[in-house]
Design an enzyme around this catalytic site. Structure first.
Site, PDB file in Angstrom:
ATOM      1  N   PRO A  12       0.833  -1.215   0.000  1.00 12.17           N
ATOM      2  CA  PRO A  12       0.000   0.000   0.000  1.00 12.17           C
ATOM      3  C   PRO A  12       0.862   1.258   0.000  1.00 12.17           C
ATOM      4  O   PRO A  12       1.085   1.871   1.046  1.00 12.17           O
ATOM      5  CB  PRO A  12      -0.772  -0.134   1.322  1.00 12.17           C
ATOM      6  CG  PRO A  12       0.175  -0.866   2.219  1.00 12.17           C
ATOM      7  CD  PRO A  12       0.952  -1.804   1.343  1.00 12.17           C
ATOM      8  N   MET A  13       1.355   1.656  -1.162  1.00 11.71           N
ATOM      9  CA  MET A  13       2.276   2.806  -1.253  1.00 11.71           C
ATOM     10  C   MET A  13       1.497   4.108  -1.400  1.00 11.71           C
ATOM     11  O   MET A  13       0.941   4.403  -2.459  1.00 11.71           O
ATOM     12  CB  MET A  13       3.239   2.600  -2.418  1.00 11.71           C
ATOM     13  CG  MET A  13       4.210   1.457  -2.179  1.00 11.71           C
ATOM     14  SD  MET A  13       5.185   1.058  -3.651  1.00 11.71           S
ATOM     15  CE  MET A  13       4.003   0.066  -4.573  1.00 11.71           C
ATOM     16  N   GLU A  14       1.463   4.869  -0.329  1.00  7.88           N
ATOM     17  CA  GLU A  14       0.688   6.104  -0.288  1.00  7.88           C
ATOM     18  C   GLU A  14       1.163   7.094  -1.355  1.00  7.88           C
ATOM     19  O   GLU A  14       2.348   7.380  -1.474  1.00  7.88           O
ATOM     20  CB  GLU A  14       0.815   6.737   1.113  1.00  7.88           C
ATOM     21  CG  GLU A  14       0.031   8.007   1.316  1.00  7.88           C
ATOM     22  CD  GLU A  14      -1.481   7.792   1.234  1.00  7.88           C
ATOM     23  OE1 GLU A  14      -2.195   8.783   1.035  1.00  7.88           O
ATOM     24  OE2 GLU A  14      -1.937   6.634   1.363  1.00  7.88           O
ATOM     25  N   GLN A  73      -6.834  -0.624   3.708  1.00  6.64           N
ATOM     26  CA  GLN A  73      -5.975  -0.380   4.868  1.00  6.64           C
ATOM     27  C   GLN A  73      -6.516   0.811   5.658  1.00  6.64           C
ATOM     28  O   GLN A  73      -6.869   1.843   5.090  1.00  6.64           O
ATOM     29  CB  GLN A  73      -4.534  -0.086   4.449  1.00  6.64           C
ATOM     30  CG  GLN A  73      -3.609   0.063   5.653  1.00  6.64           C
ATOM     31  CD  GLN A  73      -2.171   0.373   5.265  1.00  6.64           C
ATOM     32  OE1 GLN A  73      -1.866   1.488   4.872  1.00  6.64           O
ATOM     33  NE2 GLN A  73      -1.295  -0.615   5.369  1.00  6.64           N
ATOM     34  N   CYS A 103       3.526   3.594   8.675  1.00  5.43           N
ATOM     35  CA  CYS A 103       3.736   4.802   7.870  1.00  5.43           C
ATOM     36  C   CYS A 103       4.703   5.756   8.572  1.00  5.43           C
ATOM     37  O   CYS A 103       4.464   6.157   9.717  1.00  5.43           O
ATOM     38  CB  CYS A 103       2.408   5.502   7.609  1.00  5.43           C
ATOM     39  SG  CYS A 103       2.593   7.012   6.626  1.00  5.43           S
ATOM     40  N   LYS A 144       0.447  -4.173   9.278  1.00  2.00           N
ATOM     41  CA  LYS A 144       1.759  -3.885   8.684  1.00  2.00           C
ATOM     42  C   LYS A 144       2.544  -3.023   9.651  1.00  2.00           C
ATOM     43  O   LYS A 144       2.061  -1.985  10.107  1.00  2.00           O
ATOM     44  CB  LYS A 144       1.611  -3.185   7.332  1.00  2.00           C
ATOM     45  CG  LYS A 144       2.943  -3.001   6.587  1.00  2.00           C
ATOM     46  CD  LYS A 144       2.705  -2.592   5.132  1.00  2.00           C
ATOM     47  CE  LYS A 144       4.010  -2.632   4.342  1.00  2.00           C
ATOM     48  NZ  LYS A 144       4.832  -1.432   4.534  1.00  2.00           N
ATOM     49  N   GLY A 205      10.583  -5.054   2.035  1.00  2.00           N
ATOM     50  CA  GLY A 205      11.726  -4.154   2.099  1.00  2.00           C
ATOM     51  C   GLY A 205      12.917  -4.601   1.264  1.00  2.00           C
ATOM     52  O   GLY A 205      13.402  -5.726   1.424  1.00  2.00           O
ATOM     53  N   GLU A 206      13.348  -3.730   0.335  1.00  2.00           N
ATOM     54  CA  GLU A 206      14.557  -3.950  -0.483  1.00  2.00           C
ATOM     55  C   GLU A 206      14.499  -5.204  -1.349  1.00  2.00           C
ATOM     56  O   GLU A 206      15.518  -5.864  -1.556  1.00  2.00           O
ATOM     57  CB  GLU A 206      15.813  -3.982   0.396  1.00  2.00           C
ATOM     58  CG  GLU A 206      16.199  -2.646   0.983  1.00  2.00           C
ATOM     59  CD  GLU A 206      16.483  -1.571  -0.069  1.00  2.00           C
ATOM     60  OE1 GLU A 206      17.382  -1.767  -0.901  1.00  2.00           O
ATOM     61  OE2 GLU A 206      15.792  -0.529  -0.036  1.00  2.00           O
ATOM     62  N   ARG A 229       8.440  -0.585  -3.663  1.00  2.00           N
ATOM     63  CA  ARG A 229       9.109   0.198  -4.704  1.00  2.00           C
ATOM     64  C   ARG A 229       9.713  -0.668  -5.806  1.00  2.00           C
ATOM     65  O   ARG A 229       9.773  -0.257  -6.964  1.00  2.00           O
ATOM     66  CB  ARG A 229      10.179   1.077  -4.064  1.00  2.00           C
ATOM     67  CG  ARG A 229       9.601   2.135  -3.113  1.00  2.00           C
ATOM     68  CD  ARG A 229      10.697   2.859  -2.353  1.00  2.00           C
ATOM     69  NE  ARG A 229      11.519   1.923  -1.604  1.00  2.00           N
ATOM     70  CZ  ARG A 229      12.821   2.105  -1.335  1.00  2.00           C
ATOM     71  NH1 ARG A 229      13.437   3.187  -1.754  1.00  2.00           N
ATOM     72  NH2 ARG A 229      13.487   1.215  -0.634  1.00  2.00           N
TER      73      ARG A 229
END
Length: 314
Positions: A12-14, A73, A103, A144, A205-206, A229
């Site tokens: 969920p990328m704001e 979410q 967040c 999360k 992550g990563e 990302r």
């Protein structure tokens, strides 16, 4: 040792993974689930039109255009109102409910939401417990989190709070709030949690490639991952980490980008057309040098027609 990916969720990328981007990425990948940008909960029921604005999928039974299930979410700090809005999300068609305790945005943390709650595991317990008790038993409640706020010293207490309140799933972004998005991600902390707690666990992550994903699941000791990302930098990353296909070639990416540009132009956020395109190019150029050339060509442009002409050349 875990060597095979099981489930892959789109993060969920704001401000990035809106409905348009979710539909686009799900159309070319086999995601198991998408989690929406957060619905901010304060001290009342959020109006239906806000839920629909953040997750238009709710109008289609909670599915993307290619039938990938989506989960709303919620972000907030008041247990009662989080529970009330969780019930509403389910009634509107969400496939379970996700709770945001990760967040890092200052504005969100300032109003006692997101990652700042990692400082108070008892509050996390109260929120998760209230929501879980309010939801129908068959509905999945996920959360999360990050490893902690400043460090990982409270991680065990945080996870204990979430599991004690009977959440069904937990995603851990393997960095603290202080770490932000700076590499590396500390996947081994997730591995320690995996050995200790009986909850369906997702590592985040990563993860930028198949090799990253394999290293992650080895260290995190879970076969489930969430892509953020990295999914923007390599559009078919979900299928790559599931070993269904190779990295998408630039020719296919450029066609996808041109399609995205047309969709953005038609969408309700077309006012932000140039900034949205440049935002995605900033991620794409991490994997494709051609994207950097395109970004440099349009970065000073504001006129939509000029931008479209430049994109058509790629």
């Amino acid at each position: 040792m875990i060597n095979q990916i099981n489930k892959v969720i789109l993060a969920p990328m704001e401000g990035v993974a809106d409905e348009l981007m979710r539909n686009l990425l799900c159309s070319i990948n086999c995601y198991d689930l998408c989690i929406t940008e957060f619905v901010r909960v304060v001290d009342r029921l959020v109006p239906t039109h806000i839920f629909h604005k953040i997750s238009p999928e709710l109008i289609r039974g909670g599915f993307t255009l290619n039938n990938t299930p989506t989960r709303v979410q919620l972000l907030g700090q008041e247990p009662h109102w989080m529970a009330e809005n969780a019930i509403k999300a389910i009634e509107l068609g969400s496939h379970g409910v996700d709770l945001n305790f990760g967040c890092p945005a200052k504005a969100v943390n300032k109003s006692k939401g997101g990652a700042v709650l990692l400082k108070t595991p008892e509050t996390i317990y109260q929120i998760v417990n209230s929501v879980k008790q309010a939801l129908p038993q068959e509905q999945i409640l996920s959360a999360k989190i990050r490893l902690g706020f400043d460090d990982a010293s409270l991680l065990d207490e945080i996870v204990s709070a979430i599991t004690s309140a009977n959440a069904n799933q937990l995603t851990i972004h393997a960095r603290t709030k202080r770490d932000g998005y700076n590499p590396p991600a500390y996947w081994h902390h997730i591995g320690e949690i995996s050995e200790k707690y009986n909850i369906e666990l997702f590592a985040n992550g990563e993860i930028w490639s198949l090799s990253d994903a394999k290293q992650c699941i080895r260290e995190a000791k879970t076969a489930n991952i969430m892509l953020g990302r990295g999914a923007l930098a390599m559009p078919n990353l979900a299928n790559v980490v599931k070993e269904k296909e190779d990295k998408m070639p630039w020719g296919s990416v450029s066609q996808l980008f041109q399609h995205y540009a047309q969709l953005e132009l038609q969408g309700d956020k077309s006012f932000y057309f140039s900034s949205r395109l440049k935002q995605w190019l900033r991620y794409l150029k991490l994997q494709y040098p051609q994207a950097e050339a395109l970004f440099n060509a349009i970065k000073l442009m504001k006129n939509k027609d000029d931008i479209l002409k430049q994109i058509a050349k790629i």
